[in-house]
Design a protein around this motif. Structure first.
Motif, PDB file in Angstrom:
ATOM      1  N   ASP A  91       0.102   9.856   6.600  1.00 25.48           N
ATOM      2  CA  ASP A  91      -1.148  10.765   6.927  1.00 25.48           C
ATOM      3  C   ASP A  91      -2.532  10.224   6.227  1.00 25.48           C
ATOM      4  O   ASP A  91      -3.439   9.959   6.795  1.00 25.48           O
ATOM      5  N   VAL A  92      -2.297  10.073   5.028  1.00 23.59           N
ATOM      6  CA  VAL A  92      -3.540   9.771   4.210  1.00 23.59           C
ATOM      7  C   VAL A  92      -3.749   8.199   4.553  1.00 23.59           C
ATOM      8  O   VAL A  92      -5.077   7.829   4.747  1.00 23.59           O
ATOM      9  N   LEU A  93      -2.840   7.230   4.805  1.00 19.42           N
ATOM     10  CA  LEU A  93      -3.102   5.996   5.175  1.00 19.42           C
ATOM     11  C   LEU A  93      -3.626   5.935   6.553  1.00 19.42           C
ATOM     12  O   LEU A  93      -4.686   5.114   6.731  1.00 19.42           O
ATOM     13  N   GLY A  94      -3.322   6.652   7.402  1.00 16.38           N
ATOM     14  CA  GLY A  94      -4.150   6.799   8.501  1.00 16.38           C
ATOM     15  C   GLY A  94      -5.724   7.046   8.512  1.00 16.38           C
ATOM     16  O   GLY A  94      -6.461   6.531   9.275  1.00 16.38           O
TER      17      GLY A  94
ATOM     18  N   ALA B 104      -7.275   6.944  -0.411  1.00 14.41           N
ATOM     19  CA  ALA B 104      -5.799   7.635   0.109  1.00 14.41           C
ATOM     20  C   ALA B 104      -4.998   8.102  -1.000  1.00 14.41           C
ATOM     21  O   ALA B 104      -4.656   8.979  -0.968  1.00 14.41           O
ATOM     22  N   ALA B 105      -5.190   7.387  -2.133  1.00 16.39           N
ATOM     23  CA  ALA B 105      -4.423   7.758  -3.362  1.00 16.39           C
ATOM     24  C   ALA B 105      -5.078   9.180  -3.943  1.00 16.39           C
ATOM     25  O   ALA B 105      -4.107  10.216  -4.170  1.00 16.39           O
ATOM     26  N   ALA B 106      -6.291   8.995  -3.694  1.00 15.71           N
ATOM     27  CA  ALA B 106      -6.662  10.352  -4.320  1.00 15.71           C
ATOM     28  C   ALA B 106      -6.666  11.631  -3.176  1.00 15.71           C
ATOM     29  O   ALA B 106      -6.447  12.655  -3.591  1.00 15.71           O
ATOM     30  N   LEU B 107      -6.646  11.314  -1.894  1.00 12.06           N
ATOM     31  CA  LEU B 107      -6.509  12.380  -1.028  1.00 12.06           C
ATOM     32  C   LEU B 107      -4.856  12.872  -1.281  1.00 12.06           C
ATOM     33  O   LEU B 107      -4.789  14.102  -0.836  1.00 12.06           O
ATOM     34  N   LEU B 108      -3.722  12.057  -1.360  1.00 12.03           N
ATOM     35  CA  LEU B 108      -2.529  12.654  -1.879  1.00 12.03           C
ATOM     36  C   LEU B 108      -2.502  13.714  -2.506  1.00 12.03           C
ATOM     37  O   LEU B 108      -1.599  14.577  -2.406  1.00 12.03           O
ATOM     38  N   THR B 109      -3.106  14.060  -3.516  1.00 10.98           N
ATOM     39  CA  THR B 109      -3.247  14.990  -4.295  1.00 10.98           C
ATOM     40  C   THR B 109      -4.022  16.365  -4.097  1.00 10.98           C
ATOM     41  O   THR B 109      -3.910  17.338  -4.405  1.00 10.98           O
ATOM     42  N   ALA B 110      -4.642  16.224  -2.894  1.00 14.77           N
ATOM     43  CA  ALA B 110      -5.447  17.352  -2.075  1.00 14.77           C
ATOM     44  C   ALA B 110      -6.377  17.932  -3.266  1.00 14.77           C
ATOM     45  O   ALA B 110      -6.100  19.096  -3.608  1.00 14.77           O
ATOM     46  N   PRO B 111      -7.146  17.212  -3.797  1.00 11.35           N
ATOM     47  CA  PRO B 111      -7.971  17.908  -5.060  1.00 11.35           C
ATOM     48  C   PRO B 111      -8.931  18.717  -4.574  1.00 11.35           C
ATOM     49  O   PRO B 111      -9.527  18.830  -3.385  1.00 11.35           O
ATOM     50  N   ARG B 112      -9.504  19.632  -5.415  1.00  9.71           N
ATOM     51  CA  ARG B 112     -10.479  20.478  -5.270  1.00  9.71           C
ATOM     52  C   ARG B 112     -12.132  19.789  -5.380  1.00  9.71           C
ATOM     53  O   ARG B 112     -13.007  20.232  -4.961  1.00  9.71           O
ATOM     54  N   LEU B 113     -11.822  19.063  -6.219  1.00  7.68           N
ATOM     55  CA  LEU B 113     -13.118  17.926  -6.715  1.00  7.68           C
ATOM     56  C   LEU B 113     -12.629  16.483  -6.534  1.00  7.68           C
ATOM     57  O   LEU B 113     -11.752  16.219  -7.080  1.00  7.68           O
TER      58      LEU B 113
ATOM     59  N   ALA C 192       0.775  -1.254   0.046  1.00  5.07           N
ATOM     60  CA  ALA C 192      -0.033  -0.029   0.021  1.00  5.07           C
ATOM     61  C   ALA C 192       0.884   1.411   0.084  1.00  5.07           C
ATOM     62  O   ALA C 192       0.795   2.044  -0.726  1.00  5.07           O
ATOM     63  N   ARG C 193       2.102   1.429   0.857  1.00  4.15           N
ATOM     64  CA  ARG C 193       2.802   2.402   0.768  1.00  4.15           C
ATOM     65  C   ARG C 193       3.441   2.621  -0.457  1.00  4.15           C
ATOM     66  O   ARG C 193       3.984   3.772  -0.657  1.00  4.15           O
TER      67      ARG C 193
ATOM     68  N   LEU D 121      -7.605   2.256  -0.218  1.00  2.00           N
ATOM     69  CA  LEU D 121      -6.597   2.758  -0.693  1.00  2.00           C
ATOM     70  C   LEU D 121      -6.548   3.588  -1.839  1.00  2.00           C
ATOM     71  O   LEU D 121      -5.730   4.419  -2.247  1.00  2.00           O
ATOM     72  N   GLY D 122      -7.740   3.404  -2.603  1.00  2.00           N
ATOM     73  CA  GLY D 122      -7.855   4.232  -3.807  1.00  2.00           C
ATOM     74  C   GLY D 122      -8.389   5.794  -3.295  1.00  2.00           C
ATOM     75  O   GLY D 122      -7.822   6.579  -4.071  1.00  2.00           O
TER      76      GLY D 122
END
Ligand SMILES: Nc1ncnc2c1ncn2[C@@H]1O[C@H](COP(=O)(O)OP(=O)(O)OP(=O)(O)O)[C@@H](O)[C@H]1O
Ligand SMILES: [Mg+2]
Length: 306
Positions: free
Chosen positions: A111-114, A140-149, A89-90, A137-138
């Motif tokens: 942070d996003v894994l948590g 978490a992957a999306a959160l990594l980019t700090a999206p606006r949408l 995952a990491r 995990l999907g």
């Protein structure tokens, strides 16, 4: 400015009309739910928001500009997240961060894994992950980019109660911070817990769009299950209550319960009559939730009008 503004969107796959003149407005910081029967066009619409395909007709603006949105503004997935099964995952998240030119050590992976509750399995290979773990995990992957949408296709699919709680908490927090979320779900309870507004699609058309409360209020007379210690006497009283219809087919007449269809004032009348006759009311509850009833009524109408 709306985060999503769609006008008259149509999308065709050969002869199939997947989307048929769809309008959609989603304001910043909203969690907007898409709901509808299988094949209604939810995944197709989410794919357009993600820029995976283009509409054949209509206009689609995302974050104030014509779709597809600029990279970094939108994140998410349809039809399950794309992951490398042989990586942990990491490692998956680190690979994604590097693809985007970020330093994996400072990208906020732990942070996003948590946030999605995967800390304990962070160093396990994704090959062995369950459906619910992949979904998280999907996210978490999306959160990594700090999206606006953030665009998520059935994010609660396969989640156990703990996983669902993590996902709901994350989505509410994101929305509080101003991120807009558009998600699809088949679960009415999920939509009620997450979304202030929903859009109901049926065979590619919008049959309802607006606040959930409005949807429930628009629903027709509901069916209610009535349980009393004396079902025969209760049936007689129900039959004599004005405005109330007994739904007495054998399939739904289970044990001490009977099913009635009525507006709320007639139900009040029924309860008063039962109590006056000395019959206790053990349960009087909608057979399906008001939201589900509205959903069924709206989508059934659409099917039969085609
Ligand atoms: N790539 C494709 N090629 C051909 N037809 C497609 C394609 N993608 C979707 N469709 C068709 O478009 C319609 C809408 O499909 P879509 O996947 O958007 O529905 P959905 O609302 O997401 O359904 P579900 O609840 O089953 O996920 C369906 O009739 C489907 O068969
Ligand atoms: Mg779908």
């Amino acid at each position: 400015m709306q985060t999503v503004r769609a006008r008259g969107i149509s999308k065709y796959f050969g002869d199939v009309v997947a989307l048929d003149g769809v309008d959609l407005d989603v304001a910043p910081g909203q969690i907007h739910g898409l709901v509808g029967p299988n094949g209604a066009g939810k995944t197709t619409l989410l794919g357009l928001l993600l820029g995976l395909a283009a509409a054949d007709e209509g206009t689609l603006e995302i974050l104030g500009a014509p779709a597809p949105a600029a990279p970094g503004g939108v994140a998410g997935f349809v039809d399950g997240p794309g992951l490398y099964p042989s990586l942990t995952a990491r490692q998956n998240l680190a690979a994604l961060a590097r693809l985007r030119g970020r330093d994996a050590r400072t990208a906020g992976i732990d942070d996003v894994l948590g946030q999605v509750g995967l800390t304990d399995v962070a160093d396990d290979r994704v090959r062995g992950f369950s459906l619910g773990m992949r979904q998280r995990l999907g996210l978490a992957a999306a959160l990594l980019t700090a999206p606006r949408l953030l665009v998520l296709d059935e994010p609660s699919n396969g989640l156990d109660p703990a996983g669902k709680k993590h996902v709901h908490t994350v989505l509410h927090r994101l929305a509080d911070e101003g991120t807009t979320v558009v998600l699809s779900s088949h679960r009415m309870d999920d939509l009620e817990a997450l979304c202030a507004e929903v859009t109901i699609l049926a065979t590619g058309r919008v049959v309802f769009s607006g606040p959930l409360g409005k949807l429930a209020a628009e629903s027709r007379e509901l069916e209610y299950r009535l349980r009393t210690p004396d079902p025969d006497a209760a049936r007689g009283i129900a039959a004599g209550t004005p405005g109330l219809h007994l739904c007495d087919d054998a399939a739904r007449h289970a044990g001490d319960a009977l099913v009635v269809r009525a507006p709320v004032p007639a139900l009040d009348d029924l309860v008063a009559r039962l109590v006056r006759a000395g019959i206790a009311v053990r349960e009087l509850a909608p057979v399906v939730s008001p939201l589900e009833a509205a959903f069924l009524a709206l989508t059934e109408h659409q099917e039969s009008s085609r």
